[in-house]
Design an enzyme around this catalytic site. Structure first.
Site, PDB file in Angstrom:
ATOM      1  N   ARG A  92       0.848  -1.187   0.000  1.00 37.18           N
ATOM      2  CA  ARG A  92       0.000   0.000   0.000  1.00 37.18           C
ATOM      3  C   ARG A  92       0.888   1.243   0.000  1.00 37.18           C
ATOM      4  NH1 ARG A  92      -4.786   2.358  -1.349  1.00 37.18           N
ATOM      5  NH2 ARG A  92      -6.001   3.121   0.409  1.00 37.18           N
ATOM      6  N   THR A 366     -10.411   0.321  -9.079  1.00 37.10           N
ATOM      7  CA  THR A 366      -9.289  -0.524  -8.690  1.00 37.10           C
ATOM      8  C   THR A 366      -9.290  -1.687  -9.677  1.00 37.10           C
ATOM      9  OG1 THR A 366      -9.532   0.182  -6.398  1.00 37.10           O
ATOM     10  CG2 THR A 366      -8.481  -1.940  -6.715  1.00 37.10           C
ATOM     11  N   THR A 384      -4.140  -0.645  -7.253  1.00 38.34           N
ATOM     12  CA  THR A 384      -4.940   0.504  -7.672  1.00 38.34           C
ATOM     13  C   THR A 384      -4.107   1.776  -7.763  1.00 38.34           C
ATOM     14  OG1 THR A 384      -6.963   1.744  -7.155  1.00 38.34           O
ATOM     15  CG2 THR A 384      -5.562   1.152  -5.316  1.00 38.34           C
ATOM     16  N   ASP A 408      -7.620   8.717   0.601  1.00 36.66           N
ATOM     17  CA  ASP A 408      -8.184   7.590   1.337  1.00 36.66           C
ATOM     18  C   ASP A 408      -7.954   7.726   2.842  1.00 36.66           C
ATOM     19  OD1 ASP A 408      -9.640   6.082  -0.357  1.00 36.66           O
ATOM     20  OD2 ASP A 408      -8.218   4.445  -0.569  1.00 36.66           O
ATOM     21  N   SER A 437      -7.611   1.051   3.443  1.00 42.92           N
ATOM     22  CA  SER A 437      -8.036   0.549   2.137  1.00 42.92           C
ATOM     23  C   SER A 437      -9.179  -0.440   2.289  1.00 42.92           C
ATOM     24  CB  SER A 437      -6.862  -0.152   1.437  1.00 42.92           C
ATOM     25  OG  SER A 437      -7.291  -0.800   0.257  1.00 42.92           O
ATOM     26  N   SER A 438     -10.019  -0.515   1.255  1.00 43.61           N
ATOM     27  CA  SER A 438     -11.086  -1.523   1.202  1.00 43.61           C
ATOM     28  C   SER A 438     -10.683  -2.748   0.391  1.00 43.61           C
ATOM     29  CB  SER A 438     -12.351  -0.918   0.582  1.00 43.61           C
ATOM     30  OG  SER A 438     -12.875   0.109   1.381  1.00 43.61           O
ATOM     31  N   GLY A 458     -13.921  -1.586  -6.629  1.00 44.24           N
ATOM     32  CA  GLY A 458     -15.214  -1.023  -6.259  1.00 44.24           C
ATOM     33  C   GLY A 458     -15.231  -0.197  -4.999  1.00 44.24           C
ATOM     34  N   GLY A 459     -14.062   0.343  -4.553  1.00 42.19           N
ATOM     35  CA  GLY A 459     -14.074   1.147  -3.345  1.00 42.19           C
ATOM     36  C   GLY A 459     -14.604   0.356  -2.163  1.00 42.19           C
TER      37      GLY A 459
END
Length: 555
Positions: A92, A366, A384, A408, A437-438, A458-459
């Site tokens: 990340r 993403t 992403t 984010d 993050s999702s 898709g967030g």
């Protein structure tokens, strides 16, 4: 006869252009892009393993799927080796060392909606190159250079712009046009590239060649790092050479949950996916779902989603900086406590959990891919740039887009939002911190063996999409094609309404509205490129999601 042969050729080409399903027993790659999936299989056929194929697929996506494939962003790779070893590679993005909580507030203390969305200030330190190399060094078989060669070739020689990329470039034409290097890269004769055009990315091919020659050090140090840092400095960004040199991907222990006789492997924080998927499944198991996806089951799902996403905002952030009660949140005991709060007859109000929360839409753009090799090594990877084409800025002379991941974080530290802002502010901006993050790369096991490799873009909808793929395949006993195609729902606590795909029947929606749910219909939720491993035959079924362009390639 010639006409018949020609007709058959064109019919075959049309079918191949929509290759959503594949079967194999030696390897499978399912991604959003035909070029990338085929490159992954090319690496498997050369003797590479699933990790090699994943690295090659990711670099290929950085070329042919610039909307989200990247070397200027970050993500998570979940790995399950055939010997039972499992790890998560956390690559990340991070906040630069000069970042601070109020960096996106203007002189009036209000959020600057331009710098928090576009350009250089909103870009975090990229993690993809270091993350892919970390995975390869730990598990790869082929030479590093071999894994980048297909992507270099693709960028140097060019590739055909498909309908999806042409549409996305046109859709973001105005935003991309603000940056001269982005115009140079994605525009021709004043317009974005069109379907059928050949897009050549020479600057990107040179950057990838340096990475192939020098490893990740060729990106995070030396001439490329100096150019990146200079570009940030010239355009008001904060990332410098020290930020790049100091960036490290982290090898983390995956989270593990249990649901209906299956083991669920997910990423730990700073991904919220592992915690949320396991917590959601735990609550649903406690609520004792019907054997079919009835309206009552959907009611239970919506109410469980509401609670899980409230917990996400309240507790989750970078566990290297804040205390995240991981074991509590994924425990069966906590699930029982949360399940008791659900009224089985009426929808709750999200405001009853916390009032006056600011809703700020989260970008949905993403990309996820899944890989398995002949030995049974598995990779679930989600990465992403955040929004499509990230910050919209291509780094001068290097050919790659920067992310816009800094938003984010909770970018307005003075107000609670769905991204945090509670008492302890777990997701506020801080130097060198990773943003929440999702992304939810997930691997499901049965009797210690992988059966499902899945994930989605898709967030915040990612978590619920992944959960529904798991439910569909394990609890509802659908085959993978049915599970991926089945209509989806989503609720994220804030805003207080449920999204239902338009393919749901009117009667189901009416029954849920009668329970007090506000429901809004949408065209599609998620893009779950998945693989099913048949536990009896060990054959692989790859399914690309029909909601978007995608390609399943197996052999």
């Amino acid at each position: 006869m010639k006409m018949i042969i020609l007709l058959l050729f064109f019919i075959g080409a049309a079918i191949l252009a929509q290759q959503k399903s594949a079967i194999g027993n030696k390897g499978m790659v399912v991604s959003v892009d035909e070029y990338a999936s085929k490159i992954g299989i090319e690496i498997l056929k050369k003797g590479g393993n699933a990790i090699d194929a994943a690295v090659a697929t990711a670099f290929a996506l950085a070329v042919s799927y610039p909307e989200a494939g990247n070397i200027g962003g970050g993500g998570f790779m979940l790995i399950r080796m055939a010997n039972g070893e499992s790890v998560g590679i956390d690559y990340r993005e991070k906040a630069p060392a000069k970042a601070f909580a109020e960096m996106f507030l203007n002189s009036k203390g209000e959020l600057d909606t331009i710098t928090s969305e576009y350009g250089y200030l909103v870009a975090g330190v990229p993690g993809t190159v270091r993350g892919l190399e970390t995975a390869w060094k730990k598990y790869g078989k082929l030479k590093w250079r071999e894994l980048l060669e297909p992507a270099i070739r693709l960028a140097k020689n060019g590739f055909t712009v498909n309908k999806s990329l042409a549409f996305d470039l046109k859709d973001y034409e105005k935003d991309l046009s603000y940056f001269s290097e982005s115009r140079k890269t994605f525009f021709r004769n004043g317009k974005t590239y069109q379907e059928g055009d050949t897009l050549i990315l020479k600057d990107l091919s040179s950057t990838l060649q340096t990475i192939a020659d020098k490893g990740s050090a060729g990106f995070y140090e030396g001439e490329i790092a100096r150019k990146i840092a200079q570009d940030f400095s010239d355009h008001g960004g904060l990332v410098n050479e020290a930020d790049l040199k100091n960036y490290q991907a982290v090898v983390r222990k995956p989270l593990q949950g249990k649901f209906g006789g299956y083991d669920i492997l997910g990423m730990p924080p700073v991904s919220s996916g592992g915690i949320c998927v396991i917590e959601l499944l735990n609550i649903l198991e406690e609520l004792k779902l019907d054997e079919k996806p009835t309206p009552q089951n959907l009611h239970k799902m919506i109410e469980a989603m509401r609670l899980v996403f409230f917990d996400r905002a309240r507790y989750q952030g970078d566990a290297d900086f804040v205390e995240v009660p991981v074991e509590k949140l994924i425990s069966k005991e906590y699930a029982r406590e949360r399940a008791r709060k659900i009224d089985l007859n009426r929808a709750a109000s999200s405001d009853s959990l916390l009032q006056n929360v600011i809703f700020r839409p989260e970008n949905m753009h993403t990309t996820h891919f899944s890989v398995v090799d002949s030995e049974g090594n598995c990779v679930s990877n989600t990465f992403t740039l955040e929004d499509y084409f990230g910050s919209k800025a291509v780094v001068t002379g290097l050919g790659f887009l920067l992310n816009n991941e800094m938003h984010d974080f909770n970018v307005d530290p003075n107000r609670p939002t769905y991204q945090g802002g509670f008492d302890k502010n777990p997701n506020t901006i801080a130097p060198n911190k990773r943003m929440l993050s999702s992304m939810s790369p997930t691997i499901v096991l049965k009797s210690g063996k992988p059966v499902l490799i899945t994930g989605s873009p898709g967030g915040r909808t990612i978590i619920n999409t992944v959960t529904q793929i798991i439910l569909n395949t394990t609890h509802y006993k659908m085959n993978l094609r049915e599970a991926v195609d089945f209509p989806r729902i989503n609720h994220n606590w804030i805003p207080d309404y449920a999204r239902f795909e338009k393919t749901w029947d009117a009667k189901t929606i009416q029954l849920l509205k009668a329970k007090g749910h506000e429901i809004r219909t949408v065209d599609g939720i998620g893009d779950a490129h998945s693989i099913w491993v048949n536990p009896q035959t060990r054959r692989y079924q790859g399914e690309a999601d029909k909601r978007h362009f995608g390609w399943a390639e197996g052999y």
